[in-house]
Design an enzyme around this catalytic site. Structure first.
Site, short mmCIF file in Angstrom:
data_model
loop_
_atom_site.label_atom_id
_atom_site.label_comp_id
_atom_site.label_asym_id
_atom_site.label_seq_id
_atom_site.Cartn_x
_atom_site.Cartn_y
_atom_site.Cartn_z
N ASP A 240 12.83 41.89 109.55
CA ASP A 240 11.97 42.55 110.51
C ASP A 240 10.75 41.66 110.79
O ASP A 240 10.08 41.82 111.78
CB ASP A 240 11.57 43.97 110.07
N SER B 293 12.75 44.70 101.77
CA SER B 293 12.03 43.76 102.64
C SER B 293 11.66 42.47 101.88
O SER B 293 12.55 41.74 101.47
CB SER B 293 10.80 44.45 103.21
#
Lengths: 467, 467, 467, 467
Positions: free
Chosen positions: A239, A94
């Protein structure tokens, strides 16, 4: 060593996570019966292909079939899993630095793995599960069409509509997995993307993949000359999405959540699940639109969606994590790009702040402070004492929620949340009020009281962080 | 219809160039004996994959083997052709709008096809060459490693050397074929790339793939805040590079050529071949470094390199086309990125203008004017009359070159070039002088005389373009 | 556990060899400096893709680049390594059952790794070498063109020449890695292949991948109806070739070696290196052709080629392992197919026996017996005693070689080799003579003497194997 | 020129069908609205990749998306089309010689294109349809997983069940598209495949891809030694299957159809559609099992299935074309392999003849004769006269069918079919009777009468073909 943190596995390469562990992980996840078909996407990190190959070997050893999609945003793992009834896997750390990497898993309905499933993996990985026999070994395929399918589905979900005049959008992909998706979405919806850091590069040479306010706010100045409708910035695996107004700067996550709650409720009434730290803009908007707000543990709102069932929930979210259930029960930053772009083009407004204004999304003063206390073992007692003192400090709250820390809401619309951080030795205080003065006053009172309690217990406040 | 223009084939899709023609082209080029192994790269245009597949089918029909490399800059076609002794093909329309596409070809030594080879193809394509028999049909493979090889070879050619402090480079890939190459080169050499328009997108949604001065000069303002050492901008297939100084703006191509001539001559003495329209900065630099300048027809300097032999030439070039023979006999914009980045990091200068200053690259006033004359059939006579009048107009030149138009060089360092454009019904006047005043004076005198001649012949100047 | 056996690594999956070990192996081999570019082929076993992916992840972890070629014969690993100056890897367990798998390695000149390199790997694999840092991690590519290149090079090496009439060749690929190569070679050279077990199938459902005489000899009857020129049968990875005559049955490896020695010497004079157990057909042929025979340790003739240098050696071999140095310094069963097919087509003979006859390749009676002795620890003494008795048993030999066991050659052309097996607790006796009677007599005498010695030492012959 | 014949397009390369035509075909089929997603499989012919690439370019030019599956049997085109709701395409010339190639198309329910759709393509291909604009152009992907899916689905459709002892099956893939599918099916169902001609080779070097009785019957002798349960032989693209009993030789297609009708009716009652030329074995079996037979035009039974709806039909077929509707509405030779293998393993019988016997599939004398008549234009009159004479010749039929020629069925169980061939200038006479004598008598009578009529009309029988 603990594998899973607050959002999947994120560890340092190669000290904590290497090919050997990735292989074991593939073998373990493949052996636990979540599904036989795996869809693996990965971000642009230098170690992602290595970990994908090792993980895939592990899945094959468990008898599973892997479709390696290649570089693609994390939401695609969830999307593929649901579409083809398999297990979705994203190899990504991430927004962590480039020497980190990790794994996120999605079940065949598109839900991220829950704490229960994570602990099952955690328990079994050290048991050295036995590979299946030679004649049951699985296979690996390389297939990219699911990226095409995701893009087309998303565009048709959002629905493109001709806008008035060409609008520019600055999009920063953090050199990450969205480089070939988000810019294309903007352009397909009729926008004119000016892309930055949208080449794949696992060194993240220009900026950290974390969408930090201080880094991104500079973009407002840099790109004011091209008058963008919005400046978007992803983290490494997309995301998440940060939104910057070219004039007003960074847009608060609370307002983003409120905007999406409004859009979701316009289509269908239902429950909106948000984390304990979100502010009253959301409550106001949801009430106005006839929905119901439920607050849940920070970092785990997606689990609550699964518990309740996606059909009962119209939206779920917390800062940086937004689930739009009519699209899918996973956190998706690209969906945010699509809906915001489409709205900005359709509505005759010049920039994102104007859109939020037009949609009547409130903007209240808000702040957060974090306290590191020494010695660490008194944190529990300090927290308890502080909670006890709150009534005398700020008066009777109208409402108290204790699902994750203690959130006290007051009649004048202000609220305070006091939490022990789950990942660091901190006490955190969040507050919001209708005026800056009131907010300041609340925070000063609490801080004073906190310091007083700490001193009384013979401790010391080591560090205070703001924001 | 004529296929080949000044730089390979560039036609409008689908009216002038479609899959049917691409197939025929593959069959023709494959049948003419240039080689059996083809290496095909293509740019990011929406029609490039289609044309690649159709062309490849044609090559197979001729009995050839195609390695489809996929999206990659044009210089890679030349590089692959030389490395693997085959034919290099780039499916690209370079800097043309998105509805155009085309082809460039390279021989097994890495030279772009010459007018002779082009006319051989042109002649045969309408003859409908017969495919080989079924048992001699070729094959197609998909292989990308040559991109890896090019990048590694180029980095080791340039040689990375630790610089002092991190330097930022803005790089704009025009959403084209260099998106995964040039940024990586900058980063590998130690720079910190801020990339814009570096996602692949055949719509070229933010800017035209043509590196136009007016469009790119805005970048100087936009990115001044990050203090880049240079702003680089490619065209769609990265054979070209525009360089912008964050303070002084667009850097003249003449000075870029002079800089590279200097670098080349520092390594090895030899000939420098440039087009007829280049200025005296180059002459001065080459003379200083002990090289020899040869001027050649605009648009065809690469053919002169082949004629002379690459070993005799250290550099060749014209505006937007730079050949650095110790690297390869093809035009290469990525090589320019590599050498400039490396030099800016190694030399302790803050930005490209300072580097050129340090390297003592002169900067003289220069201008160009183009005249459309009606009726078109008097252009020839006007041109001849104007040339005749030049002596009375500006005095005796020291030197006259007539290889492509007429170039007159004067004792005070000024020069004038008068040419009939090869692609448009224009007369072009180029001039350079040591002072702006002198330059202005020359251009006014010539324009006055030209108008006078046109009028005398009963014609009319329809349009004048500057720059 | 010991990794390397007599021919690379061959272990049982998953008990002895699994993905975890393959990863470690990749990391180790990648870290030891044999090269940065790896070319990995694999056979058709069900576990080969898994092990390839895990191994590749290991190579990436060491910083290496892997080209995964996919299913291809082992000789292609050597060929690729030499052609592209990298490390060749074949994931295969050769002729072992389907639950086995393994690895063979080749250096950048095409030589199989020697015992020295193998022990270096063996030593380092348990040391848990550290992966390189995240920014130095390697990559993996999938590329098959080297298969095309191998096939074309081999065909042009052998040189196809039009034969008289179409000849049929039965080829059995053992469901292994040669399925798409050997049949194509036969057909390209002008033969008409009838292929059996030439679909890829890691279960080896019809026959064991070991080219056993008893299994293959049935083919002579089965296919006599189509009058093949020869019946060829590979093992699983095609480094080996069995040749069956449709009338006379299985062709002795000794005669195959002699045939290839003749062919090699016809082109160029030089040394022929063979293992200690090869017979006099070879000696006669080599002498006739003006070459020199050198005998070397069984299983390691390829190491001797490397020591001496391939340019000094025209051929090297032992039963099932044939190196034809003008093609490459590796064992290659496909080269055998190519040369035999080409010779059978070119020469006007009906079948392989007739070709060997025409080429004057002798055929002498030969046999081998193996003795298991109990208790095992007396084997050494028994061996020594038997060697001592040999003179009294068979008279004075003309020549004695002791490089691997003891080989005694007699004036009448007969010879005996007595060896302790390197892999099993056996004493082996090999013998050849000009007549069957003489051979029988020799073997009986030796066996009688051996039993006598064993008994005298209080031991027992537990098992005798013939052939 | 006419594109479509009796079974899709089949033309000679490159005279009748080349890359240019394939491109046009892709553009046409892509433009007519059958679907946007194309799944293209191809057989092993040397021209198949070329035609696939050219066709794919055409589909892209029409705006379509192509998934290139690569080498795979024709039934996979139908399977993919139905599974993913797209258009299935098989590039194949089925059993034609290697210099032929062609196309078969399937709609999104898995039905082969009908004459209506074929004539729509035929009509439009010469109209030179315009490609879509540059921004609407399609894409191509390479994906093989559908092969995996087909194999797994088929195995689970058939259901593997442990048999008694290992049974051998000889399978001949005609060097065609089934090489990696049919052998794997046999092995997965528990059989032991001995594969011949199962390597991919577009030269078809050993036998013609047409499953001719004379060629294949030799296999009975060749493989009797391994006592196979059956010998299977596909054509080039595996829509067909020939079955040979190792003792009794070639199994009549009529009996195969009857066997499958029985199996289908055991699961579900319903209609069985067969071509006009099939014999009474089928009628008897269908009646016994409670089904209903419908006869339809030869070569077009699949169209009748579509008309009626697959849910109403349990099986459809004609010699070499068998549709098993519970699996899918397409002709599928691999399904036949699967069901026959499974039945032979499950039932305790030694070979296919014994299985048909056990299942009580009758076997009646049958024959066919074809007459070429000169001049051709009298064929119509001769046919009509012959039909008129039939009553006087063989008596009153019980039943007359005229859907495709005239079929006359008699009370004693015999029948005659008289047809004008659709592809050649022939009159064809098919007959079946309960005894050989009766059959012979019928055929002789008819032939005599035919010759008599021809002579009377002043014509001549030029050629008579038997069987």
């Amino acid at each position: 060593m603990k594998l899973f943190g607050t959002a999947g596995i994120r560890l340092q390469y190669p000290m904590e996570l290497d090919g050997a562990l990735a292989y074991k992980l593939g073998l373990t996840v493949g052996s636990l019966g979540y599904g036989r078909d795996f869809f693996v996407v990965h971000d642009t990190r230098t170690t992602s292909q290595l970990l994908t190959y090792a993980f895939t070997a592990g899945v094959m050893a468990s008898g599973g079939i892997t479709r390696i999609v290649g570089v693609a945003p994390t939401p695609l793992a969830a999307y593929s899993a649901r579409k083809y009834k398999g297990v979705g896997v994203s190899v990504t750390a991430s927004h962590n630095p480039p020497d980190y990497n990790g794994f996120k898993f999605y079940d065949k309905e598109g839900y991220e793995f829950t704490r229960k499933e994570e602990s099952e993996i955690e328990k079994n990985i050290w048991r050295e599960l036995k590979p299946v026999d030679w004649h049951l070994v699985g296979k690996a395929y390389h297939e990219r069409t699911v990226v095409e399918e995701y893009v087309e589905d998303l565009i048709s979900f959002v629905g493109s509509s001709p806008g008035r005049g060409v609008k520019t959008f600055v999009i920063d992909c953090a050199n990450g997995a969205s480089y070939n998706v988000s810019p294309r979405i903007i352009r397909s919806l009729g926008g004119r993307p000016l892309t930055i850091n949208c080449n794949p590069d696992g060194f993240f040479p220009f900026r950290t993949p974390e969408p930090r306010k201080d880094v991104l706010e500079e973009y407002a100045n840099m790109f004011r000359g091209v008058s963008p409708s919005a400046i978007f910035a992803h983290d490494g695996d997309a995301d998440r999405l940060a939104v910057i107004d070219p004039v007003d700067g960074f847009v608060k996550q609370d307002r983003i959540l409120a905007f999406f709650a409004k859009k979701a409720l316009e289509d269908k009434k239902g429950r909106v699940i948000v984390s304990i730290d979100t502010g009253r803009a959301l409550d106001e908007v949801v009430e106005r639109e006839g929905g119901v707000v439920e607050r849940y543990v920070l970092g785990k709102t997606h689990e609550r969606v699964k518990e309740v069932g996606a059909s009962q929930v119209v939206m779920a979210g917390e800062p940086w994590k937004l689930i739009y259930t009519s699209w899918g029960p996973w956190v998706d930053g690209i969906l945010q790009v699509a809906i915001l772009t489409s709205a900005l083009i359709r509505e005759g407004v010049t920039r994102i702040s104007k859109l939020l204004e037009k949609e009547n999304i409130p903007d209240y003063p808000w702040d957060r402070r974090s306290y590191i206390i020494s010695p660490p073992d008194i944190r529990e007692n300090i927290y308890n004492s502080l909670i006890e003192e709150m009534k005398s400090l700020l008066g009777d709250p109208e409402n108290i929620t204790t699902i994750d820390g203690t959130r006290l809401e007051y009649a004048d619309g202000s609220w305070v949340l006091i939490r022990k951080s789950g990942t660091e030795p901190k006490i955190r205080v969040y507050a919001e009020a209708l005026s800056k003065e009131k907010l300041e006053e609340m925070l000063i009172k609490i801080e004073k009281k906190l310091v007083e309690i700490v001193n009384k217990m013979g401790g010391r406040v080591v560090e205070i962080t703001y924001g």
